[in-house]
Design a protein around this motif. Sequence first.
Motif, PDB file in Angstrom:
ATOM      1  N   LEU A   7      89.216   1.639 -44.816  1.00  0.00           N
ATOM      2  CA  LEU A   7      89.487   1.714 -43.346  1.00  0.00           C
ATOM      3  C   LEU A   7      88.181  -0.092 -42.410  1.00  0.00           C
ATOM      4  CD1 LEU A   7      90.157   2.647 -40.909  1.00  0.00           C
ATOM      5  CD2 LEU A   7      87.859   4.112 -40.916  1.00  0.00           C
ATOM      6  N   GLU A   8      88.566  -0.431 -41.702  1.00  0.00           N
ATOM      7  CA  GLU A   8      88.227  -2.027 -42.179  1.00  0.00           C
ATOM      8  C   GLU A   8      86.357  -1.562 -40.822  1.00  0.00           C
ATOM      9  OE1 GLU A   8      89.263  -4.947 -39.318  1.00  0.00           O
ATOM     10  OE2 GLU A   8      91.511  -4.403 -39.821  1.00  0.00           O
ATOM     11  N   GLU A   9      85.723  -2.681 -41.815  1.00  0.00           N
ATOM     12  CA  GLU A   9      84.266  -2.126 -41.352  1.00  0.00           C
ATOM     13  C   GLU A   9      84.266  -2.224 -39.519  1.00  0.00           C
ATOM     14  OE1 GLU A   9      82.244  -0.722 -43.183  1.00  0.00           O
ATOM     15  OE2 GLU A   9      81.087  -0.836 -41.604  1.00  0.00           O
ATOM     16  N   ARG A  10      84.569  -2.686 -39.071  1.00  0.00           N
ATOM     17  CA  ARG A  10      84.596  -3.327 -37.402  1.00  0.00           C
ATOM     18  C   ARG A  10      85.140  -2.461 -36.510  1.00  0.00           C
ATOM     19  NH1 ARG A  10      88.439  -7.790 -35.673  1.00  0.00           N
ATOM     20  NH2 ARG A  10      90.816  -6.731 -37.133  1.00  0.00           N
ATOM     21  N   LEU A  11      86.371  -1.092 -37.801  1.00  0.00           N
ATOM     22  CA  LEU A  11      86.386  -0.230 -36.994  1.00  0.00           C
ATOM     23  C   LEU A  11      85.578   1.286 -37.618  1.00  0.00           C
ATOM     24  CD1 LEU A  11      90.072   0.243 -37.678  1.00  0.00           C
ATOM     25  CD2 LEU A  11      89.418   0.433 -35.268  1.00  0.00           C
ATOM     26  N   VAL A  12      85.376   1.479 -38.569  1.00  0.00           N
ATOM     27  CA  VAL A  12      84.631   1.896 -38.851  1.00  0.00           C
ATOM     28  C   VAL A  12      82.840   2.182 -38.355  1.00  0.00           C
ATOM     29  CG1 VAL A  12      82.132   2.426 -40.826  1.00  0.00           C
ATOM     30  CG2 VAL A  12      85.295   2.205 -41.469  1.00  0.00           C
ATOM     31  N   SER A  13      82.322   0.511 -37.600  1.00  0.00           N
ATOM     32  CA  SER A  13      81.325   0.696 -37.035  1.00  0.00           C
ATOM     33  C   SER A  13      81.454   0.939 -35.726  1.00  0.00           C
ATOM     34  CB  SER A  13      80.422  -0.861 -36.974  1.00  0.00           C
ATOM     35  OG  SER A  13      81.188  -1.544 -35.964  1.00  0.00           O
ATOM     36  N   ARG A  14      83.027   0.626 -35.283  1.00  0.00           N
ATOM     37  CA  ARG A  14      82.750   1.362 -33.612  1.00  0.00           C
ATOM     38  C   ARG A  14      83.731   2.477 -33.716  1.00  0.00           C
ATOM     39  NH1 ARG A  14      83.981  -3.658 -33.731  1.00  0.00           N
ATOM     40  NH2 ARG A  14      83.438  -4.871 -31.692  1.00  0.00           N
ATOM     41  N   PHE A  15      83.845   3.526 -35.053  1.00  0.00           N
ATOM     42  CA  PHE A  15      84.147   4.550 -34.380  1.00  0.00           C
ATOM     43  C   PHE A  15      82.663   5.845 -34.273  1.00  0.00           C
ATOM     44  CE2 PHE A  15      88.445   4.938 -37.150  1.00  0.00           C
ATOM     45  CZ  PHE A  15      88.769   4.293 -35.674  1.00  0.00           C
ATOM     46  N   GLN A  16      81.470   4.966 -35.328  1.00  0.00           N
ATOM     47  CA  GLN A  16      80.635   5.456 -34.921  1.00  0.00           C
ATOM     48  C   GLN A  16      79.943   5.025 -34.003  1.00  0.00           C
ATOM     49  OE1 GLN A  16      79.012   3.275 -38.367  1.00  0.00           O
ATOM     50  NE2 GLN A  16      79.551   5.676 -39.838  1.00  0.00           N
ATOM     51  N   TRP A  17      79.780   4.554 -32.323  1.00  0.00           N
ATOM     52  CA  TRP A  17      79.479   4.558 -31.806  1.00  0.00           C
ATOM     53  C   TRP A  17      79.624   5.777 -30.308  1.00  0.00           C
ATOM     54  CZ3 TRP A  17      82.039  -0.673 -28.891  1.00  0.00           C
ATOM     55  CH2 TRP A  17      81.582  -1.759 -29.928  1.00  0.00           C
ATOM     56  N   GLY A  18      79.996   6.148 -30.485  1.00  0.00           N
ATOM     57  CA  GLY A  18      79.466   7.171 -29.548  1.00  0.00           C
ATOM     58  C   GLY A  18      78.851   8.661 -30.290  1.00  0.00           C
ATOM     59  N   ILE A  19      80.004   9.530 -30.730  1.00  0.00           N
ATOM     60  CA  ILE A  19      79.242  10.979 -31.359  1.00  0.00           C
ATOM     61  C   ILE A  19      79.953  11.435 -31.979  1.00  0.00           C
ATOM     62  CG2 ILE A  19      79.861  12.418 -29.635  1.00  0.00           C
ATOM     63  CD1 ILE A  19      77.140  14.124 -29.882  1.00  0.00           C
ATOM     64  N   ALA A  20      79.646  12.017 -33.628  1.00  0.00           N
ATOM     65  CA  ALA A  20      80.725  12.723 -34.299  1.00  0.00           C
ATOM     66  C   ALA A  20      80.089  13.884 -34.406  1.00  0.00           C
ATOM     67  CB  ALA A  20      80.724  11.418 -35.677  1.00  0.00           C
ATOM     68  N   ALA A  21      80.598  14.387 -35.067  1.00  0.00           N
ATOM     69  CA  ALA A  21      81.075  16.008 -34.558  1.00  0.00           C
ATOM     70  C   ALA A  21      81.597  16.723 -36.118  1.00  0.00           C
ATOM     71  CB  ALA A  21      80.306  17.168 -33.902  1.00  0.00           C
ATOM     72  N   ASP A  22      80.684  17.186 -36.405  1.00  0.00           N
ATOM     73  CA  ASP A  22      81.835  17.861 -38.203  1.00  0.00           C
ATOM     74  C   ASP A  22      81.834  19.206 -37.466  1.00  0.00           C
ATOM     75  OD1 ASP A  22      79.909  19.256 -38.879  1.00  0.00           O
ATOM     76  OD2 ASP A  22      80.253  18.744 -41.241  1.00  0.00           O
ATOM     77  N   ILE A  23      82.992  19.851 -37.835  1.00  0.00           N
ATOM     78  CA  ILE A  23      83.479  21.198 -38.599  1.00  0.00           C
ATOM     79  C   ILE A  23      83.493  22.141 -39.488  1.00  0.00           C
ATOM     80  CG2 ILE A  23      84.932  23.383 -37.075  1.00  0.00           C
ATOM     81  CD1 ILE A  23      86.620  21.214 -36.323  1.00  0.00           C
ATOM     82  N   GLN A  24      82.117  23.087 -39.998  1.00  0.00           N
ATOM     83  CA  GLN A  24      82.356  23.679 -41.088  1.00  0.00           C
ATOM     84  C   GLN A  24      83.452  24.767 -41.452  1.00  0.00           C
ATOM     85  OE1 GLN A  24      80.264  22.498 -43.771  1.00  0.00           O
ATOM     86  NE2 GLN A  24      79.849  20.457 -42.279  1.00  0.00           N
ATOM     87  N   PRO A  25      84.121  24.854 -42.285  1.00  0.00           N
ATOM     88  CA  PRO A  25      84.387  26.357 -42.319  1.00  0.00           C
ATOM     89  C   PRO A  25      83.268  27.891 -41.810  1.00  0.00           C
ATOM     90  CG  PRO A  25      83.917  25.849 -44.577  1.00  0.00           C
ATOM     91  CD  PRO A  25      83.365  24.693 -43.617  1.00  0.00           C
ATOM     92  N   PRO A  26      84.235  28.555 -41.139  1.00  0.00           N
ATOM     93  CA  PRO A  26      84.076  29.561 -40.313  1.00  0.00           C
ATOM     94  C   PRO A  26      82.875  30.537 -41.257  1.00  0.00           C
ATOM     95  CG  PRO A  26      86.122  29.750 -39.956  1.00  0.00           C
ATOM     96  CD  PRO A  26      86.098  28.623 -41.518  1.00  0.00           C
TER      97      PRO A  26
END
Length: 506
Positions: A303-322
């Motif tokens: 994935l292009e670096e510039r997309l990676v960095s844009r995807f990181q501009w906001g917030i990233a949250a993960d979901i773990q197994p319940p």
Amino acid sequence: MNATWEKVLAELRKRMSEHTFTAWFEPLGFLGIENSVLRISIPHRFFADWIAPRYSSEILSLACNFFSLPIERIEWVVAQEKVQEHQEKGPLPPSFESVTSPGWISSTTEGVLRRLTPKSRASDPRTPELPFTHPTTHSESARLEEATQLAARYRLHPRYRFENFVVGLSNQLAHAAALAASERPGKRYNPLFIYAKVGLGKTHLINAIGHHIRDRDPCARVIYTSAERFTSEFISALQQRRIDEFRARYRSRCDVLIVDDVQFLAGREQTQEEFFHTFNALYHADKQIVLTSDLPPHQIQALEERLVSRFQWGIAADIQPPELDTRMAILKKKAELEGIALSEEVAFYIAERVQSNIRELEGTLLRLAMQADLQKRPIDLALADFVLNPRNKEEKERGEPSIDALIAAVASHFGLRRDELIGESRHRGVAIPRMVGMYLARSELHLSYGEIGKSFGGRDHSTVLNACRRIAGLLEQGNPQIQLAINAIRSTLFPDKSPSASQGES
Ligand code: ADP
Ligand code: MG
């Protein structure tokens, strides 16, 4: 002062679950009280958004009490380790404090919420909440028309709504971020990036965002798509020379863009380029962008670096197994939605056995309901066992012998009467055959120790357990008499099953 704040926290702790407290309140810091304002530091803006509507008044009244001071409001201060502002969005507002507090993240929130560089404007607590309408050349009715067309073209899954999403420790931050993004689209959590392994609720959550936004504002032009669909629409737009129309739709006639599974953009250079420009156009127009993936942005290969960095501009949250509780709650919710009568006991039985994937959990419940329907019987533990244990099922279909038949076969092999075998005698000539019988009831009929004990003259669970261990031990040592006896009894009970094929099972 700090000790008093601890008292406030201790009181709050009693009023909520331990999970909630650890995730949301432990990371808070007390900064002081000035001019009737209680100042609390938070690791991310996000915390204030979640806590304030739910607990502000409680915090205020407890603080007034314990500090014996008039306190009128709370000021939330974002403690940032390092604020990296990207060029496009002006300087930081003065209220954005740069306080270093590396140890803020509690072990439970760590890994669940990844703090990424927030939008500067978004991080200013004083930014007024603008209504969710954008200056546009289109009239409201034109927007409504476009919104309706998009809704028909990019259908949301009707059941994937917030009401049907069960919140637990494993997904609470992703859920809170999703809710916040749908209440103030384009404001704070932009882009919102949700990542998790398969079957943990990403698609459900982003559909819920789409529904929530559309419910609140029917004129909101929501595109809900997948990276795959984006790619194929892009390619066919190129082929059909309709790229202008494609761009107008994605860039200027869209208020919310939701893209599922962006990892599928990997390795597709031209599509990534298009997506990059789409992203920029929407982002700079303050339109909400929601993305999902099976990995966090920086781990997506090709994935292009510039997309990676844009995807990181906001917030990233993960979901773990319940966790178990959440799995139980999801099962009950699903049963309620499907009109399936599911007891606590059976829910527990399934939740204990199906652990890592919610889709599988649901699949098991549906299979169970189907079996119950076919066999015209209620969903009980025996049925759950039948469905969840395929080996069991196979044998039952072939007419598995009953425990009585097993006892009879064991007695006959050793030349004993049934009542002797299950009776009180501790004589070796009886005790060993009895233990063999118990072992076989366990290994061949998969009965519980309690059930076996009952059939063997009302013995208790631990007696059966010891018997099974003892026989398994003798088998392991290669004891020939026991081995022979077991093979012989097995072949009477299961004439079509060769003894060697079932050896080693326990
Ligand atoms: P993913 O997109 O992460 O692979 P999905 O969103 O398709 O997972 O979820 C798989 C199934 O599990 C769906 O039917 C969804 O409704 C259900 N599900 C996942 N998480 C939850 C939850 N927290 N509450 C209720 N149902 C859930
Ligand atoms: Mg999905």
